[in-house]
Motif scaffolding. Sequence first.
Motif, short mmCIF file in Angstrom:
data_model
loop_
_atom_site.label_atom_id
_atom_site.label_comp_id
_atom_site.label_asym_id
_atom_site.label_seq_id
_atom_site.Cartn_x
_atom_site.Cartn_y
_atom_site.Cartn_z
N ASN A 7 0.84 -1.21 0.00
CA ASN A 7 0.00 0.00 0.00
C ASN A 7 0.87 1.25 0.00
O ASN A 7 0.62 2.22 0.73
CB ASN A 7 -0.93 0.00 1.22
CG ASN A 7 -2.06 1.01 1.09
OD1 ASN A 7 -2.43 1.42 0.00
ND2 ASN A 7 -2.62 1.42 2.22
N HIS A 16 -0.76 4.58 -0.49
CA HIS A 16 -1.90 4.83 0.41
C HIS A 16 -3.21 4.95 -0.35
O HIS A 16 -4.12 5.69 0.06
CB HIS A 16 -1.65 6.08 1.26
CG HIS A 16 -0.37 6.04 2.03
ND1 HIS A 16 -0.16 5.19 3.10
CD2 HIS A 16 0.80 6.72 1.87
CE1 HIS A 16 1.06 5.35 3.57
NE2 HIS A 16 1.68 6.26 2.84
N ILE A 49 -5.18 2.36 -0.82
CA ILE A 49 -6.10 1.46 -0.13
C ILE A 49 -6.35 2.03 1.25
O ILE A 49 -5.40 2.41 1.95
CB ILE A 49 -5.50 0.04 -0.01
CG1 ILE A 49 -5.21 -0.53 -1.41
CG2 ILE A 49 -6.43 -0.88 0.76
CD1 ILE A 49 -4.42 -1.83 -1.39
N PRO A 50 -7.61 2.14 1.70
CA PRO A 50 -7.88 2.66 3.05
C PRO A 50 -7.07 1.90 4.09
O PRO A 50 -7.03 0.67 4.07
CB PRO A 50 -9.38 2.42 3.22
CG PRO A 50 -9.92 2.43 1.83
CD PRO A 50 -8.86 1.82 0.97
N ARG A 51 -6.45 2.63 5.00
CA ARG A 51 -5.52 2.02 5.95
C ARG A 51 -6.18 0.92 6.78
O ARG A 51 -5.61 -0.15 6.97
CB ARG A 51 -4.96 3.10 6.88
CG ARG A 51 -3.95 2.56 7.88
CD ARG A 51 -3.37 3.67 8.72
NE ARG A 51 -2.44 3.14 9.71
CZ ARG A 51 -1.78 3.88 10.60
NH1 ARG A 51 -1.95 5.19 10.60
NH2 ARG A 51 -0.97 3.31 11.45
N TYR A 89 -9.33 0.78 -5.56
CA TYR A 89 -8.62 -0.05 -4.58
C TYR A 89 -9.21 -1.44 -4.39
O TYR A 89 -8.52 -2.35 -3.92
CB TYR A 89 -8.52 0.68 -3.24
CG TYR A 89 -9.77 0.72 -2.39
CD1 TYR A 89 -10.10 -0.33 -1.54
CD2 TYR A 89 -10.62 1.83 -2.41
CE1 TYR A 89 -11.22 -0.29 -0.74
CE2 TYR A 89 -11.76 1.87 -1.62
CZ TYR A 89 -12.05 0.81 -0.79
OH TYR A 89 -13.17 0.86 0.00
N ASN A 108 -10.37 5.47 -2.26
CA ASN A 108 -10.08 5.64 -0.84
C ASN A 108 -10.64 6.97 -0.34
O ASN A 108 -10.17 8.04 -0.73
CB ASN A 108 -8.56 5.59 -0.63
CG ASN A 108 -8.17 5.70 0.84
OD1 ASN A 108 -9.02 5.80 1.72
ND2 ASN A 108 -6.88 5.68 1.10
N ASP A 161 -10.27 8.27 2.47
CA ASP A 161 -9.28 9.00 3.27
C ASP A 161 -8.56 10.05 2.43
O ASP A 161 -8.05 11.04 2.96
CB ASP A 161 -8.25 8.04 3.86
CG ASP A 161 -8.87 7.03 4.81
OD1 ASP A 161 -9.97 7.31 5.32
OD2 ASP A 161 -8.26 5.97 5.03
#
Length: 419
Positions: A21, A24, A26-28, A166, A329, A331
């Motif tokens: 990842n 970033h 992909i959502p954490r 993602y 994502n 975020d």
Amino acid sequence: MKEKFIFLLFTIIFFLNIQFNLFHLIPREKFEYSKLEESETLVIGKLLNSQHGSVFDDGGFTGTYYSDYISGRKTGGKKAYEAYINNKVPTKYSYDAYKSQIGGQAILYSIFDKVFDLDNKINLEIFRMFNSLSLSILLALFLVWVKRKFGIMTSVISFLLILVNYWIFLYGKSTWWCNWVYFLPFIYGLFFFEKYKSANFRRYMIVFSTLFFIKFWFTGFEFITVFLIGSSIPYLYYIFENKLSFYVQFIKRHFIITIIPLLLSVLFQLYQFKLLAGSFKAGILHLADAYSRRSSGDYFYEEKFSYLNQLKKYHLDIITRYVGNSFINEDLTFVKVPFLILIIAGIISSVILFIKKRERRLVAVTWFSIAAPFSWFILFKEHAHIHKHIDFFVWYCPFLILIILLISLTLNFVFKTAK
């Protein structure tokens, strides 16, 4: 040389995204969960079970390895994972075999483990990297095909749009899901028909049957309708004729392609039941029950989503959820960008390309391919309801991959005409 560079570059970037990842995208929270979600503990359990005995103990099935009397599946799976990465083989109190799939991927992992006898942490990293790299290679090959067919700019745009989606990558490294297998026949078919304009169907059928067996071996009948429909897209794109003879040949060839590996897989799975329970009948009953549970089980939504209980009568609850979730994502975007936006963009692109008389056949097969995800959402609604953490992936097999291609073609066309 340019193609090799593009292939290598795209493969590396995809791999870094899946495995680490790195960007970033992909959502954490989801990425952390994907490092060891509950399904993957079945592979860990199988690895421990094989270390405790032989590869075909308990039929060779994956399963939950219990090292005590009191743990449930989730707790037992986590304890097995901790034992595995610490190179321990705890006492086996019981083993709950997961009998709905062959578990062929875990059989291969177990054989690798016994042959090379590496540290378990290294083993697990190798298995995950294998799956990450396999998915990265196949997606990069698709973009190489796009470059050959539609040019470098369309390929680059497609790469960027794929990268931010993602759900394609979320479980790409999973030792359980092995998502790369769903793209095998689709990618092979694109290159096969690109090379052999006058198709050698005997070769096509032999290779496709082999690829289908690989799919059944690695992931059983998971997303089976999605896989079958998606695999036919290159054939339709390159070969389609609106004649009765075409439909007859299409059905006959793909029936042969499917039935041989399907029968081999079922026979092997029944053999596993024979090893596990001493009876082929137990296997037949279990497979029938597994289908029933995935297609027609009763379910109701919790109070938060109680409004969906009425919609579920018409499958609209499933469709509402699977078009309403974000494919990017949140975020990074701070707002939800639902799948519906991507589909609407695909509709607009299709209309523009159709009016401009560009790639009408690609437009047609793209919208035919929507049958792949919908076949799963409708026929296997119980699975779609329960597995909201993974089933968004079926949108991309290959419907949304092709939608992204249509959007890329349209953007490239707009850029060129704007100059």
